[in-house]
Design an enzyme around this catalytic site. Sequence first.
Site, PDB file in Angstrom:
ATOM      1  CG  ASP A 265      -2.138   0.920   0.976  1.00 15.47           C
ATOM      2  OD1 ASP A 265      -2.081   1.750   0.041  1.00 15.47           O
ATOM      3  OD2 ASP A 265      -3.126   0.832   1.728  1.00 15.47           O
TER       4      ASP A 265
HETATM    5  C1  BGC Z   1      -5.047   3.318   0.184  1.00 15.84           C
HETATM    6  C2  BGC Z   1      -5.139   2.380  -0.997  1.00 15.84           C
HETATM    7  C3  BGC Z   1      -5.003   3.160  -2.272  1.00 15.84           C
HETATM    8  C4  BGC Z   1      -3.692   3.917  -2.230  1.00 15.84           C
HETATM    9  C5  BGC Z   1      -3.441   4.737  -3.465  1.00 15.84           C
HETATM   10  C6  BGC Z   1      -3.839   4.241   0.129  1.00 15.84           C
HETATM   11  O1  BGC Z   1      -3.968   5.251   1.057  1.00 15.84           O
HETATM   12  O2  BGC Z   1      -5.028   2.591   1.379  1.00 15.84           O
HETATM   13  O3  BGC Z   1      -6.367   1.711  -0.956  1.00 15.84           O
HETATM   14  O4  BGC Z   1      -5.116   2.333  -3.373  1.00 15.84           O
HETATM   15  O5  BGC Z   1      -3.698   4.815  -1.146  1.00 15.84           O
HETATM   16  O6  BGC Z   1      -4.289   5.823  -3.528  1.00 15.84           O
END
Ligand code: BGC
Length: 755
Positions: A265
């Site tokens: 993530d």
């Molecule tokens: C989230 C993800 C997301 C990523 C990119 C993170 O803060 O947990 O679900 O895909 O950001 O935006």
Amino acid sequence: MTIKTLKSTSIVILLWVACHINAKPSSALIPYHLKEILSNLSVQEKIELVTGVGYEQSPQGMTGYTTSIERFGVPHMALLDGPQGIRIDWSKKDLNYSIRPTAFPTATALASSWDKKLVFKVGEAIGKEARHINADIILGPGINLQRNLLGGRNFEYYSEDPILTGRIGASMVMGIQSVGVGATLKHFVANNSETNRAALDIVVDEKTLRELYLRGFKIAVQDGQPRAIMTAYNLLNGVHTSQDRRLITQILKKEWGFEGIVMTDWMSGTDAAQQISAGVNLIMPGSSDDRSSIKKSLQSGRLRMEQLDQSVEEVLRSAINPLPTLHSYKLLNKEKLLKNNRSLARVAAANGMVLLRNKGKTLPLKSNIREIAFFGNGSYHSLISGLGSGRVCSTYRVNIIEGASNFGYGQSKLLEEIMRNYLPKSNPHSVCDYGGGFGRDPELIDERDISEKEIGLIERQSDAAIITIRRLPGEGKDLSEEDHFEVSQTELSLVRSVSDIYRNKKKPVIVILNVPAPIETESWADHADAILVSWLGGQEMGNAVFDILTGKQNPSGHLTASWPKKYSDLQSASGFPGIGTSEKLIPIFGGGDMAKPTKIEYLEQDSVGYRDILQSQKSVAYPFGFGMHYTEFELSNMYIKQRPHNVEVLMTITNIGEVSGADVIQVYSVNSDKGDVTFRELKGFRKTDILSPNQSADVTVTIPYRELEIFNNDNDCGWMLEKGTYLFFAAHSSQHIMSSGMIKLKGYPSCEKNG
Ligand code: BGC
């Protein structure tokens, strides 16, 4: 091989890919060339391939971007947020899109349809939009379990049940990938709350982890074959999930056979080299710090080149091998695609709406109702999604009030004027054009007090009242019992006063719950004649609400989580959102209080949601699986067949009411030899086609043995099917059993079937 011959080989690869684009990649040819590329890459190139180019550097509002290696014809991969549709970051400067994408209903709303075919279609539609802007991989679906109703991102997830989650998740993956775009399951695993999410340790025992939190991922990985999976921010039993070799390499890759890309993530974990050695293929969004940490670890011997090579290999394989479906979809004209997707967004929203109450058949609305009074901010500024990376900034949104006027309903002029003067000017993009969907929603203001005198005057101008209660969730923050679950004093007195005044005149009062998750209903439900949950239903929500209210469509959504009477009725409530305080602040991405809590213990084990309710025998406001229709369904001829790979539960469903509609059949099961027969669990489900009055359909719910297995924790044997007398219940909710049957299963002993 010299670089020169390699160059000509890579041209051959490109030509091959171009000519065989519809064919499945030949496992003999591609890996052979992959190895050649790999052996000719410099260390720097390898490091760049496993670390994205950075969030700000990702072009065209994309969420992430991988490095290309032009001399070998390895292209970039563009990663784009989901899961409600595609999230373009409109706060970025270089965008040249002429049209905004479609905001489909949020995940919970979609899952509430219990309709895998519909979910597949929505996935396909999202994939097509992604293709139009040249994205390769969508960062969705989110399939964490809704462990506690205050989880801030529950709206991006499907259910409190792992089998429903896994099956719906697999359908979404298959839909997205059917047009050649990769899907990403996220967040692996146990990202069930948001408070201090990047430094929070989830303490959970192995059996619970396997049977509840990993189970949906296992099903979606094995049935959906996603191109990618994203690890979570949190720690799992003391280790960051992105640095957990047992989780990524042992369980995901070896036991489950996952062959795609494992990405982190965004800005998660603390140690890039450890992420690579754990089995991560792609560190996102990627930074120079990640790159230098990997480099240093290679130099010091902390990270071995073979480990880096393994990570690189999967990135290369995905980058040069398009999904075999890529060219099965011919790009439609963009306007036509968006028009089709608008209709699909409406159908999907209507199919997920759940009718909780319909006293005296208040709904569908009677033909004498022409003027309606719309109370509640949410009638005018309806919420169609939550905040954060899951927010899709669509061209428009149909508020509930607009849905009404599209169906020709008038509204109380007095109330309309009061609300127009009170509410900020409506702008569907208010939070999207800065902060990419993360910002505070300026439309979100408190409800206005409407006096009984005003309600009296408004009543004279209307034949019915609709009160919308709304709640806005968002990434990076959990909901609070007080502000989310409980209804406010203003909301409560609004419902009570409107109800007294309208009922006195025999006029109906309908409450629309424009919410992401369960709220308290005990204190006011009796004051409403009908209650409809519209969820955060996407850009067409206002139209879909009126499809249901008018009876144009029979409601067929069922709850995917339990609605308790009191928040404290849930075992997971104690200790949520965690315990402990850290002395030093832990730098995290995504905001929140960085010093606490430090951990959350899943002491309730598998007593989550309806499992908890069935065991504790507490009464609920609305049970898991519940949903009313404008018709009734009868179930007959249930019997069970044992097949080599599964159990089939067969039955006949008959529409015994007066209008057409689709039913949702749920099959729960328990091994009665174990003693506690209250602990039945969902094992399979099926949504019927639309049945006309008196029409019957033969329905088969297929339950693979995998779904009946338990995780044997006493030794290293893993999943097993226990011998026993299994009861199967065909039901309309976890608490409304229609028919039952049983079979004896020999089972297979522990250790015989691992993984
Ligand atoms: C989230 C993800 C997301 C990523 C990119 C993170 O803060 O947990 O679900 O895909 O950001 O935006």
